[in-house]
Motif scaffolding. Structure first.
Motif, mmCIF file in Angstrom:
data_model
loop_
_atom_site.group_PDB
_atom_site.id
_atom_site.type_symbol
_atom_site.label_atom_id
_atom_site.label_comp_id
_atom_site.label_asym_id
_atom_site.label_seq_id
_atom_site.Cartn_x
_atom_site.Cartn_y
_atom_site.Cartn_z
ATOM 1 N N TYR A 37 0.066 -1.326 -0.128
ATOM 2 C CA TYR A 37 0.408 0.104 -0.021
ATOM 3 C C TYR A 37 0.668 0.958 -0.033
ATOM 4 O O TYR A 37 0.492 2.481 -0.229
ATOM 5 C CB TYR A 37 -0.759 0.080 1.209
ATOM 6 C CG TYR A 37 -2.151 -1.126 1.155
ATOM 7 C CD1 TYR A 37 -2.394 -1.464 0.492
ATOM 8 C CD2 TYR A 37 -3.292 -0.560 1.875
ATOM 9 C CE1 TYR A 37 -3.246 -3.029 0.502
ATOM 10 C CE2 TYR A 37 -4.201 -1.578 2.079
ATOM 11 C CZ TYR A 37 -4.449 -2.415 1.555
ATOM 12 O OH TYR A 37 -5.306 -3.120 1.318
ATOM 13 N N ASP A 40 4.557 4.202 -4.440
ATOM 14 C CA ASP A 40 4.100 4.402 -5.732
ATOM 15 C C ASP A 40 4.569 3.633 -7.059
ATOM 16 O O ASP A 40 6.547 4.036 -7.047
ATOM 17 C CB ASP A 40 4.293 5.375 -5.908
ATOM 18 C CG ASP A 40 3.761 6.315 -7.744
ATOM 19 O OD1 ASP A 40 2.347 5.723 -7.573
ATOM 20 O OD2 ASP A 40 4.715 6.603 -8.461
ATOM 21 N N LYS A 356 -1.517 5.048 -0.223
ATOM 22 C CA LYS A 356 -1.769 4.581 -1.067
ATOM 23 C C LYS A 356 -3.529 5.319 -1.913
ATOM 24 O O LYS A 356 -3.496 5.325 -3.316
ATOM 25 C CB LYS A 356 -2.466 2.712 -1.364
ATOM 26 C CG LYS A 356 -3.664 2.554 -0.476
ATOM 27 C CD LYS A 356 -4.329 1.403 -1.062
ATOM 28 C CE LYS A 356 -5.627 1.077 -0.659
ATOM 29 N NZ LYS A 356 -5.663 -0.766 -1.190
ATOM 30 N N TYR A 359 -1.189 8.418 -3.293
ATOM 31 C CA TYR A 359 -0.225 8.408 -4.739
ATOM 32 C C TYR A 359 -1.617 8.191 -5.334
ATOM 33 O O TYR A 359 -1.870 8.890 -6.642
ATOM 34 C CB TYR A 359 0.104 6.612 -4.528
ATOM 35 C CG TYR A 359 1.129 6.562 -3.924
ATOM 36 C CD1 TYR A 359 1.720 7.979 -4.044
ATOM 37 C CD2 TYR A 359 1.284 5.272 -2.606
ATOM 38 C CE1 TYR A 359 3.342 7.419 -2.870
ATOM 39 C CE2 TYR A 359 2.244 5.529 -1.927
ATOM 40 C CZ TYR A 359 2.425 6.404 -2.098
ATOM 41 O OH TYR A 359 4.037 6.234 -1.119
#
Length: 391
Positions: A37, A40, A356, A359
């Motif tokens: 998570y 990126d 996450k 991102y």
């Protein structure tokens, strides 16, 4: 990386001495989200070009591991390092020749950032601004009214905000002390866990936990199949410690005042009689510092202080980490074109943010800026400090 892939020239401002400076402050804390998570894909692809070995996707890193194994290698990579300005703080952001009241040709004016760094004070022009400066340096107060409790500021030398390194660098502040932890969330759970570990090594410690709720019956909130298993493990551990009587629980704690008596802290909470303590740890969450954007036109929810259209999607009364629906530039945009508040700062006072999610926010916001044949400056703000620009 997403800006570079689209032909922009990012300018990354970092108020700390290194990228991710705030991670050092909670480097001892294990995250609830696994490595899968926390990275990126574009950044991972860049790192792998230099032979970087990715950590195990299912493992849960500490803040220090995230810093050492991911953020620092990224910041050291030539593609990133040449755009990174360390020890540089953004004092304010505006539009060139426009204060917040002036409308005529406003959208055509570049952003102007007042920057203070090693070379002194200067102004930087940018086509767009991404503020991802986080909330970690602006903790919530202990006071029940949302403002400091009476005497809270003057007692600051005995109060710690956030998650101190109790078993490491700050150990001597807590050895054989009576400590009151305030807060009903997982940050408080982390603090309590560490205090009990320390208390097991000492003879004269007392650990108290104060919450606003009428009971602590809902400590284990996560389902057995929770995707964030580290979170559930922590909940189960705190429940166990309470069942064993190792934590003294104070419910319906509404702190009105704090004052010193005979070298200890006295906490006033209505008619409650709160035991005197040596130290208080405020694990009460954080709030965004929006002063840097005061001359820009933002649309913010009055309760969460998040972008207005994002607020109902992240309401902490309805959502937890993992239940927030996907969102992007449509929910993150403001009346000021080219301005985005991203990362945990976009959540305002809501604590349910995952990396996450950030991102995905970045990808959506950068895509909304469009492509550029002639590279343009993009200034972005980092999670290292509240007024830093990083992107």
């Amino acid at each position: 990386m997403h800006l570079l892939e689209r032909g922009y020239a990012p300018i990354v401002f970092e108020a700390g001495e290194k990228a991710g400076a705030n991670l050092d402050r909670w480097g001892h804390v294990r995250m609830f989200s696994p490595w899968a998570y926390n990275m990126d894909p574009a950044a991972v692809a860049l790192l792998k070009q230099k032979g970087w070995n990715a950590p195990a996707a299912s493992e849960f890193p500490t803040g220090k591991e995230l810093l050492d194994q991911y953020v620092t290698p990224l910041a050291s990579h030539f593609e990133i390092a040449r755009h990174l300005n360390l020890n540089t703080r953004i004092q304010s952001v505006s539009r060139l020749n426009h204060d917040v009241l002036r409308t005529k040709e406003r959208d055509k004016a570049p952003f102007v950032l007042r920057v203070t760094g090693p070379d002194g004070e200067r102004d930087i022009m940018a086509q767009a601004v991404i503020d991802a400066s986080g909330t970690y340096q602006t903790p919530n107060w202990l006071g029940i009214h949302g403002i400091p409790a009476l005497g809270e500021v003057s007692a600051a030398d005995s109060i710690t905000y956030g998650i101190p390194n109790i078993l490491g660098s700050e150990r001597m502040h807590y050895v054989n002390k009576s400590v009151l932890v305030v807060g009903g969330g997982h940050s408080a759970f982390n603090v309590l866990q560490d205090l009990i570990l320390l208390a097991q090594q000492c003879k004269h410690m007392r650990v108290l936990w104060g919450v606003r709720s009428a009971s602590v019956a809902n400590i284990v909130r996560s389902p057995a199949n929770d995707e964030l298993q580290e979170r559930r493990r922590l909940e189960l551990r705190i429940q166990e410690l309470i069942d064993q009587g190792q934590i003294e629980v104070i419910t319906e704690l509404e702190i009105e005042a704090i004052h010193r008596e005979n070298g200890k802290l006295a906490v006033q909470s209505g008619s409650h009689l709160i035991p005197f303590v040596d130290r208080i740890i405020a694990a009460t969450g954080f709030r965004p510092d929006l002063s840097v954007l005061a001359e820009l036109r933002t649309s913010l929810d009055p309760a969460t202080e998040s972008p207005t259209r994002l607020a109902p999607l992240i309401d902490p009364n309805l959502h937890s980490c993992g239940s927030v629906p996907e969102h992007g530039q449509a929910e993150l945009s403001h009346p000021e074109p080219g301005l985005y508040i991203l990362g945990i700062k976009s959540y305002g006072r809501a604590p349910t943010f995952l990396l996450k999610t950030g991102y995905k926010q970045v990808l959506s916001a950068v895509s909304a800026l469009g492509t550029s044949e002639t590279p343009a400056n993009i200034a972005a703000c980092s999670a290292a400090t509240v007024t830093t620009c990083r992107g």
